[in-house]
Design a protein around this motif. Structure first.
Motif, short mmCIF file in Angstrom:
data_model
loop_
_atom_site.label_atom_id
_atom_site.label_comp_id
_atom_site.label_asym_id
_atom_site.label_seq_id
_atom_site.Cartn_x
_atom_site.Cartn_y
_atom_site.Cartn_z
N LEU A 1 0.72 -1.18 0.03
CA LEU A 1 -0.21 0.02 -0.05
C LEU A 1 0.86 1.45 -0.02
CD1 LEU A 1 -2.73 -1.25 2.55
CD2 LEU A 1 -3.09 -0.58 0.08
N THR A 2 2.15 1.21 0.77
CA THR A 2 2.96 2.43 0.73
C THR A 2 3.43 2.68 -0.73
OG1 THR A 2 3.42 2.01 2.89
CG2 THR A 2 4.91 3.38 1.79
N ARG A 3 3.95 1.82 -1.29
CA ARG A 3 4.30 1.95 -2.65
C ARG A 3 3.25 2.19 -3.59
NH1 ARG A 3 6.43 -3.48 -2.00
NH2 ARG A 3 5.07 -4.08 -3.68
N GLU B 1 2.53 5.91 -2.96
CA GLU B 1 3.72 6.71 -3.31
C GLU B 1 3.72 6.88 -4.93
OE1 GLU B 1 6.91 9.17 -3.35
OE2 GLU B 1 5.64 8.50 -1.47
N ALA B 2 3.27 5.73 -5.56
CA ALA B 2 3.14 6.04 -7.05
C ALA B 2 2.04 6.83 -7.40
CB ALA B 2 3.03 4.46 -7.66
N ARG B 3 1.07 6.57 -6.76
CA ARG B 3 -0.06 7.16 -6.83
C ARG B 3 0.08 8.88 -6.71
NH1 ARG B 3 -5.79 7.52 -4.22
NH2 ARG B 3 -7.15 8.29 -5.89
N ARG B 4 0.74 9.10 -5.81
CA ARG B 4 1.06 10.60 -5.44
C ARG B 4 1.84 11.18 -6.65
NH1 ARG B 4 4.87 13.40 -3.76
NH2 ARG B 4 6.32 11.74 -3.26
N ILE B 5 2.93 10.31 -7.01
CA ILE B 5 3.79 10.84 -8.26
C ILE B 5 3.05 11.15 -9.16
CG2 ILE B 5 5.63 10.10 -9.62
CD1 ILE B 5 6.92 8.72 -7.13
N VAL B 6 2.09 10.30 -9.69
CA VAL B 6 1.28 10.37 -10.98
C VAL B 6 0.21 11.65 -10.55
CG1 VAL B 6 -0.63 9.29 -12.32
CG2 VAL B 6 1.39 7.92 -11.59
N LEU B 7 -0.04 11.98 -9.45
CA LEU B 7 -1.24 12.88 -9.39
C LEU B 7 -0.60 14.53 -9.28
CD1 LEU B 7 -3.82 11.12 -7.01
CD2 LEU B 7 -3.96 11.45 -9.49
N ASP B 8 0.55 14.18 -8.96
CA ASP B 8 1.45 15.65 -8.91
C ASP B 8 1.81 16.37 -9.95
OD1 ASP B 8 0.93 15.73 -5.97
OD2 ASP B 8 3.08 14.80 -5.51
#
Length: 115
Positions: A103-105, A108-115
């Motif tokens: 879930l952490t990974r 983190e991947a989702r945050r990078i994509v959404l930023d």
């Protein structure tokens, strides 16, 4: 549900009276031969017990009403009757720590994509 309780009782008996004994015997031999380093294993019975602890879960029974079962699990955790680790294992047969890592990974991947 009665059938599952019977299956769980048999599984608990098997894990306690067979699996745990085999594990403890294996661990004793592994520590004695030096394959595993376990500080205090031979000097302190409390340390040996701590090193020998295992949780035997097995497959989950499946869910009849997943929403109610998850709500009940959340209530057990929130009221201190159970833990995240136990509820994850019993509901899904999975490991809570591994779930957190994934879930952490993912977050983190989702945050990078959404930023």
């Amino acid at each position: 549900m009665k059938a599952w309780r019977s299956f769980r009782d048999r599984r608990d008996w098997f894990s306690h009276d067979f699996c745990q004994l085999v594990y403890e015997t294996w661990l004793f031999e592994a520590v004695a031969t030096g394959r595993i380093k376990a500080t205090g294993f031979f000097n302190d019975p409390v340390m040996r017990k701590l090193w020998s602890q295992a949780i035997w879960i097995g497959p989950s029974p499946g869910q009849i009403d997943p929403e109610k079962e998850v709500d009940a699990a959340v209530k057990r955790i929130n009221n201190g009757f159970s833990t995240h680790e136990r509820e994850t294992a019993e509901l899904t047969g999975m490991d809570w720590d591994s779930n957190i890592d994934v879930l952490t990974r993912e977050w983190e991947a989702r945050r990078i994509v959404l930023d």
